[in-house]
Design a protein around this motif. Structure first.
Motif, PDB file in Angstrom:
ATOM      1  N   ARG A  10     -12.049  -3.868 -57.052  1.00  0.00           N
ATOM      2  CA  ARG A  10     -13.207  -3.043 -56.717  1.00  0.00           C
ATOM      3  C   ARG A  10     -14.063  -3.748 -55.684  1.00  0.00           C
ATOM      4  NH1 ARG A  10     -16.043  -1.728 -62.041  1.00  0.00           N
ATOM      5  NH2 ARG A  10     -17.635  -0.820 -60.673  1.00  0.00           N
ATOM      6  N   ASP A  11     -14.727  -2.937 -54.864  1.00  0.00           N
ATOM      7  CA  ASP A  11     -15.675  -3.430 -53.875  1.00  0.00           C
ATOM      8  C   ASP A  11     -16.983  -2.700 -54.136  1.00  0.00           C
ATOM      9  OD1 ASP A  11     -17.219  -4.045 -51.653  1.00  0.00           O
ATOM     10  OD2 ASP A  11     -15.520  -4.017 -50.283  1.00  0.00           O
ATOM     11  N   ASN A  12     -17.895  -3.370 -54.827  1.00  0.00           N
ATOM     12  CA  ASN A  12     -19.147  -2.719 -55.190  1.00  0.00           C
ATOM     13  C   ASN A  12     -19.994  -2.380 -53.962  1.00  0.00           C
ATOM     14  OD1 ASN A  12     -18.475  -2.827 -57.899  1.00  0.00           O
ATOM     15  ND2 ASN A  12     -19.705  -4.650 -58.316  1.00  0.00           N
ATOM     16  N   ALA A  13     -19.842  -3.127 -52.904  1.00  0.00           N
ATOM     17  CA  ALA A  13     -20.604  -2.845 -51.685  1.00  0.00           C
ATOM     18  C   ALA A  13     -20.144  -1.541 -51.033  1.00  0.00           C
ATOM     19  CB  ALA A  13     -20.475  -3.994 -50.703  1.00  0.00           C
ATOM     20  N   LYS A  14     -18.878  -1.187 -51.268  1.00  0.00           N
ATOM     21  CA  LYS A  14     -18.325   0.043 -50.674  1.00  0.00           C
ATOM     22  C   LYS A  14     -18.184   1.167 -51.692  1.00  0.00           C
ATOM     23  CE  LYS A  14     -15.787  -2.308 -46.985  1.00  0.00           C
ATOM     24  NZ  LYS A  14     -14.469  -2.516 -46.334  1.00  0.00           N
ATOM     25  N   ASN A  15     -18.614   0.909 -52.935  1.00  0.00           N
ATOM     26  CA  ASN A  15     -18.505   1.923 -53.996  1.00  0.00           C
ATOM     27  C   ASN A  15     -17.073   2.425 -54.156  1.00  0.00           C
ATOM     28  OD1 ASN A  15     -21.260   1.691 -54.278  1.00  0.00           O
ATOM     29  ND2 ASN A  15     -21.743   3.671 -53.351  1.00  0.00           N
ATOM     30  N   THR A  16     -16.126   1.518 -54.056  1.00  0.00           N
ATOM     31  CA  THR A  16     -14.721   1.900 -54.005  1.00  0.00           C
ATOM     32  C   THR A  16     -13.875   1.021 -54.930  1.00  0.00           C
ATOM     33  OG1 THR A  16     -14.957   2.669 -51.722  1.00  0.00           O
ATOM     34  CG2 THR A  16     -12.729   2.208 -52.484  1.00  0.00           C
TER      35      THR A  16
END
Length: 117
Positions: free
Chosen positions: A71-77
């Protein structure tokens, strides 16, 4: 309103790789546990992989060592890297977002993955 949009599905040869993505909008992504599920024709939907808000992961035995959830919390992905795919991985793959304490459980519309032999 929470929305989940999957992308990255398609046709891939056996032994190949594919990366699925799922973008969440409408809420705070970092609070959710994110998962990938799949449903093959005539079969029930099954868990493929899950990643908690803290980054812990869990996988179905059938994909351990081949698939990686991240997961990439900065990209909401959330991502599902699928390596060494097999024909039995053919299914519609669904993204899921859960916040159990808040009673939230959201699903994407799914993306088709087809593995040719």
């Amino acid at each position: 309103q929470v929305q989940l949009v999957e992308s990255g599905g398609g046709l891939v040869q056996s032994g190949g790789s594919l990366r699925l993505s799922c973008a969440l909008s409408g809420s705070i992504f970092s609070l959710f546990a994110m998962g990938w599920y799949r449903q093959a024709p005539g079969k029930q939907r099954e868990l493929v992989a899950v990643i908690t808000s803290g980054g812990s992961t869990n996988y179905a035995d059938s994909v351990k060592g081949r698939f990686t959830i991240s997961r990439d919390n900065a990209k909401n992905t959330v991502y599902l890297q699928m390596n060494t795919v097999k024909p039995e991985d053919t299914a519609v793959y669904y993204c899921n977002a859960k916040r159990l304490g808040a009673g939230f459980d959201f699903w994407g519309r799914g993306t088709q993955v087809t593995v040719s032999s």
